[in-house]
Motif scaffolding. Structure first.
Motif, PDB file in Angstrom:
ATOM      1  N   GLY A  15       0.788  -1.219   0.000  1.00 49.28           N
ATOM      2  CA  GLY A  15       0.000   0.000   0.000  1.00 49.28           C
ATOM      3  C   GLY A  15       0.825   1.276   0.000  1.00 49.28           C
ATOM      4  O   GLY A  15       0.283   2.367  -0.235  1.00 49.28           O
ATOM      5  N   ALA A  16       2.102   1.156   0.292  1.00 47.26           N
ATOM      6  CA  ALA A  16       2.980   2.320   0.340  1.00 47.26           C
ATOM      7  C   ALA A  16       3.394   2.758  -1.067  1.00 47.26           C
ATOM      8  O   ALA A  16       3.055   2.105  -2.065  1.00 47.26           O
ATOM      9  N   VAL A  64       0.607  -2.912 -13.662  1.00 47.85           N
ATOM     10  CA  VAL A  64       0.948  -1.671 -12.953  1.00 47.85           C
ATOM     11  C   VAL A  64       0.118  -0.478 -13.424  1.00 47.85           C
ATOM     12  O   VAL A  64       0.249   0.620 -12.860  1.00 47.85           O
ATOM     13  N   LYS A  65      -0.730  -0.674 -14.422  1.00 47.85           N
ATOM     14  CA  LYS A  65      -1.541   0.440 -14.928  1.00 47.85           C
ATOM     15  C   LYS A  65      -2.408   1.007 -13.816  1.00 47.85           C
ATOM     16  O   LYS A  65      -3.055   0.285 -13.074  1.00 47.85           O
ATOM     17  N   GLY A  66      -2.410   2.331 -13.691  1.00 56.20           N
ATOM     18  CA  GLY A  66      -3.180   2.999 -12.656  1.00 56.20           C
ATOM     19  C   GLY A  66      -2.451   3.123 -11.331  1.00 56.20           C
ATOM     20  O   GLY A  66      -2.918   3.833 -10.434  1.00 56.20           O
ATOM     21  N   ARG A  67      -1.314   2.434 -11.186  1.00 56.32           N
ATOM     22  CA  ARG A  67      -0.547   2.497  -9.935  1.00 56.32           C
ATOM     23  C   ARG A  67       0.832   3.117 -10.127  1.00 56.32           C
ATOM     24  O   ARG A  67       1.332   3.792  -9.221  1.00 56.32           O
ATOM     25  N   THR A  85       0.511   2.420  -4.275  1.00 52.87           N
ATOM     26  CA  THR A  85      -0.262   1.227  -3.918  1.00 52.87           C
ATOM     27  C   THR A  85       0.539  -0.037  -4.212  1.00 52.87           C
ATOM     28  O   THR A  85       0.087  -0.963  -4.901  1.00 52.87           O
ATOM     29  N   LEU A  86       1.730  -0.079  -3.686  1.00 54.33           N
ATOM     30  CA  LEU A  86       2.614  -1.206  -3.960  1.00 54.33           C
ATOM     31  C   LEU A  86       2.051  -2.497  -3.380  1.00 54.33           C
ATOM     32  O   LEU A  86       1.390  -2.504  -2.331  1.00 54.33           O
ATOM     33  N   LYS A  87       2.324  -3.586  -4.093  1.00 51.16           N
ATOM     34  CA  LYS A  87       1.869  -4.909  -3.706  1.00 51.16           C
ATOM     35  C   LYS A  87       3.078  -5.832  -3.523  1.00 51.16           C
ATOM     36  O   LYS A  87       4.127  -5.600  -4.130  1.00 51.16           O
ATOM     37  N   VAL A 119       8.397  -5.345  -1.110  1.00 49.20           N
ATOM     38  CA  VAL A 119       7.113  -4.961  -0.556  1.00 49.20           C
ATOM     39  C   VAL A 119       6.630  -6.088   0.347  1.00 49.20           C
ATOM     40  O   VAL A 119       6.398  -7.209  -0.114  1.00 49.20           O
ATOM     41  N   SER A 120       6.485  -5.786   1.621  1.00 53.73           N
ATOM     42  CA  SER A 120       6.023  -6.791   2.564  1.00 53.73           C
ATOM     43  C   SER A 120       4.511  -6.721   2.721  1.00 53.73           C
ATOM     44  O   SER A 120       3.905  -5.652   2.577  1.00 53.73           O
ATOM     45  N   SER A 121       3.933  -7.866   3.020  1.00 53.33           N
ATOM     46  CA  SER A 121       2.467  -7.924   3.146  1.00 53.33           C
ATOM     47  C   SER A 121       2.023  -7.603   4.567  1.00 53.33           C
ATOM     48  O   SER A 121       2.811  -7.467   5.468  1.00 53.33           O
TER      49      SER A 121
END
Length: 121
Positions: A15-16, A64-67, A85-87, A119-121
């Motif tokens: 989310g970061a 990644v479109k939109g992010r 909005t990293l996943k 990116v951690s969950s």
């Protein structure tokens, strides 16, 4: 000699946001398309985003479109990748590259050393 130096990677929670930068030297920066690629452990390198010489055209891979947003500042010889909005699945080493507009790695003749994004969950 062409040098591409990436910076801005790191470890973040899902989310970061992160902004990657790639500073270029040794080439006429404004004459080249710039791309961001990534390679996760055990995976093939994939094209994330590409921007043409003046920013008029861009390409993004569907995931990644939109992010993510690619941009460039030709006065500073720098290309950026804003990642929002990293996943966890965005975890990879991110590389910038200079070359011709397109999504194939073979279009790009100059590459940076990469910067790790985790990116951690």
């Amino acid at each position: 000699q062409v040098h591409l130096v990436e910076s801005g990677g790191g470890l973040v929670h899902a989310g970061a946001s992160l902004r990657l930068s790639c500073a270029a030297s040794g080439l006429t920066f404004g004459s080249y398309a710039m791309g961001w690629f990534r390679q996760a452990t055990g995976q093939v390198r994939e094209c994330v985003a590409v921007i043409d010489w003046n920013g008029a055209s861009t390409y993004y891979t569907d995931s990644v479109k939109g992010r993510f947003t690619i941009s460039r500042d030709n006065a500073k010889n720098t290309v950026y990748l804003q990642m929002d909005t990293l996943k966890p699945e965005d975890t990879a080493v991110y590389y910038c590259a200079a070359g011709a507009f397109g999504k194939d790695a073979s279009n790009f003749g100059a590459w940076g050393q990469g910067t790790q994004v985790t990116v951690s969950s």
